[in-house]
Write an enzyme that holds these catalytic residues in place. Structure first.
Site, PDB file in Angstrom:
ATOM      1  N   HIS A   1     -11.834  25.232   1.765  1.00 49.61           N
ATOM      2  CA  HIS A   1     -12.788  25.518   2.844  1.00 49.61           C
ATOM      3  C   HIS A   1     -14.154  25.325   2.208  1.00 49.61           C
ATOM      4  O   HIS A   1     -14.471  25.984   1.211  1.00 49.61           O
ATOM      5  CB  HIS A   1     -12.606  26.946   3.367  1.00 49.61           C
ATOM      6  CG  HIS A   1     -13.370  27.227   4.619  1.00 49.61           C
ATOM      7  ND1 HIS A   1     -13.269  28.446   5.277  1.00 49.61           N
ATOM      8  CD2 HIS A   1     -14.242  26.487   5.341  1.00 49.61           C
ATOM      9  CE1 HIS A   1     -14.041  28.424   6.354  1.00 49.61           C
ATOM     10  NE2 HIS A   1     -14.660  27.246   6.401  1.00 49.61           N
ATOM     11  N   LEU A   2     -14.965  24.425   2.752  1.00 52.76           N
ATOM     12  CA  LEU A   2     -16.170  23.977   2.068  1.00 52.76           C
ATOM     13  C   LEU A   2     -17.035  25.142   1.597  1.00 52.76           C
ATOM     14  O   LEU A   2     -17.428  26.004   2.380  1.00 52.76           O
ATOM     15  CB  LEU A   2     -16.995  23.074   2.992  1.00 52.76           C
ATOM     16  CG  LEU A   2     -18.274  22.508   2.363  1.00 52.76           C
ATOM     17  CD1 LEU A   2     -17.969  21.678   1.129  1.00 52.76           C
ATOM     18  CD2 LEU A   2     -19.053  21.699   3.392  1.00 52.76           C
ATOM     19  N   HIS A   3     -17.340  25.130   0.303  1.00 51.75           N
ATOM     20  CA  HIS A   3     -18.209  26.156  -0.259  1.00 51.75           C
ATOM     21  C   HIS A   3     -18.834  25.659  -1.557  1.00 51.75           C
ATOM     22  O   HIS A   3     -18.288  24.813  -2.257  1.00 51.75           O
ATOM     23  CB  HIS A   3     -17.436  27.456  -0.532  1.00 51.75           C
ATOM     24  CG  HIS A   3     -16.343  27.321  -1.564  1.00 51.75           C
ATOM     25  ND1 HIS A   3     -15.147  26.693  -1.291  1.00 51.75           N
ATOM     26  CD2 HIS A   3     -16.278  27.711  -2.864  1.00 51.75           C
ATOM     27  CE1 HIS A   3     -14.380  26.717  -2.364  1.00 51.75           C
ATOM     28  NE2 HIS A   3     -15.047  27.312  -3.339  1.00 51.75           N
ATOM     29  N   PHE A   4     -20.006  26.183  -1.844  1.00 51.75           N
ATOM     30  CA  PHE A   4     -20.696  25.992  -3.112  1.00 51.75           C
ATOM     31  C   PHE A   4     -20.823  27.363  -3.765  1.00 51.75           C
ATOM     32  O   PHE A   4     -20.792  28.391  -3.090  1.00 51.75           O
ATOM     33  CB  PHE A   4     -22.095  25.409  -2.901  1.00 51.75           C
ATOM     34  CG  PHE A   4     -22.112  24.048  -2.246  1.00 51.75           C
ATOM     35  CD1 PHE A   4     -22.280  22.898  -3.002  1.00 51.75           C
ATOM     36  CD2 PHE A   4     -21.987  23.921  -0.865  1.00 51.75           C
ATOM     37  CE1 PHE A   4     -22.303  21.646  -2.395  1.00 51.75           C
ATOM     38  CE2 PHE A   4     -22.011  22.676  -0.250  1.00 51.75           C
ATOM     39  CZ  PHE A   4     -22.171  21.534  -1.025  1.00 51.75           C
TER      40      PHE A   4
ATOM     41  N   GLN B   1     -12.852  21.152   1.706  1.00 52.19           N
ATOM     42  CA  GLN B   1     -13.678  21.076   0.501  1.00 52.19           C
ATOM     43  C   GLN B   1     -13.982  19.611   0.165  1.00 52.19           C
ATOM     44  O   GLN B   1     -13.395  19.013  -0.732  1.00 52.19           O
ATOM     45  CB  GLN B   1     -12.955  21.780  -0.666  1.00 52.19           C
ATOM     46  CG  GLN B   1     -13.789  21.934  -1.950  1.00 52.19           C
ATOM     47  CD  GLN B   1     -14.903  22.950  -1.819  1.00 52.19           C
ATOM     48  OE1 GLN B   1     -15.200  23.434  -0.723  1.00 52.19           O
ATOM     49  NE2 GLN B   1     -15.528  23.297  -2.919  1.00 52.19           N
TER      50      GLN B   1
END
Length: 428
Positions: free
Chosen positions: A270-273, A233
């Site tokens: 964990h990368l998220h928008f 993230q």
């Protein structure tokens, strides 16, 4: 090491599994996961578009609205101009012709979202949550969302490290079920946009739009860039551009995307928008600003808020989303490297991004937040900071005032001295 005990929001059904064995049993029951073993070659809908310039700046902007006391119907604000967008007609499950004249992205997203809603994929019906405007000049929006509170066992996480390595042993989106994915989001098209209802996953690591099973508002989704790359993230200009271009695909001014860093109430590394439709202005969008520094890359201007409880920067462009992503993304990198937690809000078709450094979780861990604020159980992430107060208790929904909201949000903000140091560091 600073930590706080909190109950994380359940955004995906698989987060409710108690062990790795539960996840394996779920996959064995027919729920294919979004991992390297199952996702490549799987059949998922595909939305494919080209890189966009900002949409027509003469369209209606949320910051120009007066006081809104009601929530209008979402479809009233969908564009009637579909441009060169098209829908694959090779599938027998064609979209209703009456919707083809509307924004393809909005039509597809809401259609898929409604489909999964009818299939019982959400933990509660968000349309039954009470929403109101809090009286006052800012127009804060309050929502009573008791469904966001969960009985999942408390977990401990660090709030003093914005940059943390991806941990395959902890929950991440590769452990979520493919049935929670709305579609692949691909920005490599030569022109226009196309939607394929059945498409094989050919990208080694696709961008995915996934439902949030604990929605805050109608159409609440998660964008997971390059899901199989296991990105932590953290913001980079290219991944920020993906989120900006997702917002640019919507013709609805009430579709916004948000981002929470670690230490600023992200619950999954964990990368998220996140994104959803709130059919009212966010108060932060209408706050007064003043220009700071020089125009960056000739197309991006930077301002700061001058009349809002939280100090923040505003990055804006009228001609290049790529430049906007680069300038704002580089600022985010500097904050990450300096271990400063922050939130983002992407609005106005991706042409305006709010960058909000914050310190609430750190103050909470140090015991510096007053009990009256802690009792609300409000975790001030991007939505709350920007003026959409998601409340878990009826008493708070009944009693929150503008004065209390401003006092609460002021606990989130950096001091003026620290904010000035941040501006100097990121060279605005």
């Amino acid at each position: 090491m600073l930590t706080i005990q909190r109950v994380p929001t359940v955004m995906l059904l698989e987060q409710m599994a108690n062990s790795t064995d539960d996840l394996k049993n779920a996959e064995g029951a027919g729920n294919k996961l979004m991992n390297a073993a199952s996702l490549p070659g799987a059949i998922l809908p595909l939305y494919k578009c080209s890189h966009r310039s900002p949409r027509n700046t003469m369209r209606k902007r949320t910051r120009s609205f007066g006081d809104l006391q009601t929530v209008p119907d979402i479809l009233d604000y969908l564009s009637n101009d579909s441009g060169s967008d098209s829908v694959d007609s090779g599938s027998e499950d064609s979209l209703d012709d009456s919707l083809n004249t509307k924004s393809l992205f909005d039509t597809v997203l809401l259609g898929q979202w409604d489909k999964l809603n009818t299939e019982g994929m959400f933990r509660y019906d968000v349309t039954e949550c009470s929403t109101k405007m809090i009286p006052g000049k800012f127009g804060f929006v309050a929502q009573l969302n008791e469904g966001r509170a969960t009985k999942k066992r408390p977990t401990e996480f660090r709030v003093d490290l914005v940059k943390q390595a991806f941990d395959h042993g902890k929950f991440n989106f590769t452990k979520a079920a493919q049935k929670e994915a709305l579609f692949q989001f691909d920005t490599s098209a030569d022109a226009g946009a196309t939607y394929l209802r059945t498409a094989k996953v050919l990208d080694d690591s696709p961008n995915l739009l996934v439902i949030n099973v604990s929605p805050i508002e109608y159409g609440h989704i998660l964008l997971v860039p390059r899901v199989l790359d296991h990105l932590p993230q953290q913001i980079q200009p290219d991944t920020l551009l993906t989120a900006i271009e997702m917002v640019a695909e919507s013709a609805n001014p009430f579709f916004r995307a948000g981002y929470n860093s670690l230490g600023a109430y992200a619950t999954i590394n964990h990368l998220h928008f996140q994104a959803y439709y709130l059919m009212a202005p966010f108060p932060i969008e209408r706050a007064a600003t003043s220009r700071v520094g020089k125009r960056r890359k000739h197309t991006v201007s930077v301002s700061r808020l001058t009349d809002y409880p939280v100090r923040a920067l505003v990055f804006e462009t009228s001609s290049s989303l790529q430049d906007l992503a680069y300038v704002c993304g580089e600022a985010c990198i500097k904050l990450q490297d300096a271990n400063i937690a922050f939130n983002l809000l992407i609005v106005e078709g991706g042409a305006r991004v709010f960058l909000i450094p914050q310190c609430y979780a750190e103050k909470q861990a140090r015991g510096l937040v007053q009990e009256k604020y802690l009792e609300t159980q409000v975790n001030p992430a991007c939505w709350e900071i920007c003026g959409h107060m998601v409340l878990k208790r009826q008493e708070d929904y009944d009693n929150f005032t503008e004065s209390f909201t401003c006092d609460f949000l002021s606990q989130v903000s950096l001091t003026e001295e620290k904010f000035q140091a941040v501006m100097k560091m990121i060279e605005v």
